[in-house]
Design a protein around this motif. Structure first.
Motif, short mmCIF file in Angstrom:
data_model
loop_
_atom_site.label_atom_id
_atom_site.label_comp_id
_atom_site.label_asym_id
_atom_site.label_seq_id
_atom_site.Cartn_x
_atom_site.Cartn_y
_atom_site.Cartn_z
N ASN A 1 0.74 -1.25 0.00
CA ASN A 1 0.00 0.00 0.00
C ASN A 1 0.77 1.30 0.00
O ASN A 1 0.93 1.93 -1.03
CB ASN A 1 -0.99 -0.02 1.14
CG ASN A 1 -0.35 -0.47 2.44
OD1 ASN A 1 0.84 -0.41 2.59
ND2 ASN A 1 -1.15 -0.93 3.35
N GLY A 2 1.22 1.81 1.12
CA GLY A 2 1.69 3.18 1.24
C GLY A 2 2.90 3.55 0.40
O GLY A 2 2.89 4.56 -0.30
N LYS A 3 3.94 2.75 0.46
CA LYS A 3 5.17 3.09 -0.26
C LYS A 3 4.95 3.09 -1.77
O LYS A 3 5.43 3.96 -2.48
CB LYS A 3 6.28 2.11 0.10
CG LYS A 3 6.77 2.25 1.51
CD LYS A 3 7.86 1.27 1.80
CE LYS A 3 8.28 1.36 3.26
NZ LYS A 3 9.29 0.36 3.60
N ARG A 4 4.22 2.12 -2.24
CA ARG A 4 3.98 2.02 -3.68
C ARG A 4 3.11 3.17 -4.18
O ARG A 4 3.35 3.73 -5.26
CB ARG A 4 3.32 0.68 -3.99
CG ARG A 4 3.19 0.41 -5.44
CD ARG A 4 2.92 -1.05 -5.70
NE ARG A 4 2.63 -1.21 -7.09
CZ ARG A 4 1.60 -1.86 -7.56
NH1 ARG A 4 0.76 -2.45 -6.74
NH2 ARG A 4 1.40 -1.95 -8.85
N ILE A 5 2.10 3.55 -3.42
CA ILE A 5 1.24 4.66 -3.80
C ILE A 5 2.03 5.96 -3.79
O ILE A 5 1.93 6.76 -4.74
CB ILE A 5 0.01 4.75 -2.86
CG1 ILE A 5 -0.88 3.52 -3.06
CG2 ILE A 5 -0.78 6.02 -3.13
CD1 ILE A 5 -1.98 3.39 -2.04
N ARG A 6 2.84 6.18 -2.77
CA ARG A 6 3.66 7.40 -2.71
C ARG A 6 4.66 7.46 -3.87
O ARG A 6 4.89 8.53 -4.44
CB ARG A 6 4.39 7.49 -1.38
CG ARG A 6 3.48 7.85 -0.23
CD ARG A 6 4.26 8.03 1.05
NE ARG A 6 3.38 8.17 2.18
CZ ARG A 6 2.80 9.32 2.54
NH1 ARG A 6 3.01 10.40 1.83
NH2 ARG A 6 2.00 9.35 3.59
N ARG A 7 5.25 6.33 -4.22
CA ARG A 7 6.20 6.29 -5.33
C ARG A 7 5.49 6.62 -6.65
O ARG A 7 6.01 7.38 -7.46
CB ARG A 7 6.85 4.91 -5.40
CG ARG A 7 7.93 4.79 -6.43
CD ARG A 7 8.66 3.46 -6.36
NE ARG A 7 7.73 2.34 -6.22
CZ ARG A 7 7.81 1.43 -5.25
NH1 ARG A 7 8.75 1.49 -4.34
NH2 ARG A 7 6.93 0.44 -5.19
N THR A 8 4.28 6.11 -6.83
CA THR A 8 3.51 6.39 -8.04
C THR A 8 3.09 7.86 -8.09
O THR A 8 3.13 8.48 -9.15
CB THR A 8 2.28 5.48 -8.11
OG1 THR A 8 2.70 4.11 -8.01
CG2 THR A 8 1.53 5.67 -9.41
N VAL A 9 2.72 8.44 -6.95
CA VAL A 9 2.36 9.86 -6.90
C VAL A 9 3.58 10.71 -7.26
O VAL A 9 3.46 11.69 -8.01
CB VAL A 9 1.82 10.24 -5.50
CG1 VAL A 9 1.78 11.74 -5.31
CG2 VAL A 9 0.43 9.65 -5.30
N LYS A 10 4.76 10.31 -6.80
CA LYS A 10 5.98 11.06 -7.15
C LYS A 10 6.24 11.01 -8.65
O LYS A 10 6.61 12.01 -9.26
CB LYS A 10 7.18 10.51 -6.39
CG LYS A 10 8.44 11.31 -6.62
CD LYS A 10 9.54 10.90 -5.71
CE LYS A 10 10.84 11.63 -5.90
NZ LYS A 10 11.00 12.50 -7.00
#
Length: 91
Positions: free
Chosen positions: A45-54
Motif C-alpha cells: 500500500n503506502g510506499k507504492r502509492i507514494r512512489r507512483t504519486v511522485k
C-alpha cells in the motif's frame, strides 16, 4: 478486498480518484488521506502509492501544494488525464 494492481492501473486509479472528487488546480487534497484511502484496495500500500504519486508529479499530471503535503490534478492536462483513465481503467 486488496488487489495487486499493475503500475499503469495504479496510476489510473489515483488519477480517477482525484478526478471523481473534483480535485483540479487549487482544489487540492491531503496526500496522507489519499494514501490511507487507496491503501484499503492496493497491495503493498503506502510506499507504492507514494512512489507512483511522485512519478505523476515528475510528469506534471498532478500538482503539489503546501510543501508537497497536498496534491491536485493539473488542469492544463485535463484531456490527457481523461484519455489515460479511459484507456487504462476501460471506463
Amino acid at each position: 478486498m486488496r488487489r495487486d494492481y499493475a503500475n499503469s492501473e495504479l496510476r489510473g486509479l489515483i488519477l480517477d480518484w482525484l478526478e471523481r472528487h473534483g480535485r483540479w488546480g487549487t482544489h487540492y487534497f491531503p496526500l496522507d488521506t489519499l494514501v490511507n484511502k487507496l491503501s484499503h484496495v492496493v497491495k503493498n500500500n503506502g510506499k507504492r502509492i507514494r512512489r507512483t504519486v511522485k512519478e505523476l508529479l515528475d510528469e506534471a499530471y498532478i500538482l503539489a501544494h503546501k510543501r508537497g503535503e497536498t496534491i491536485s490534478l493539473n488542469p492544463t492536462r485535463s484531456k490527457e488525464i481523461a484519455e489515460y483513465i479511459k484507456t487504462v481503467l476501460k471506463i
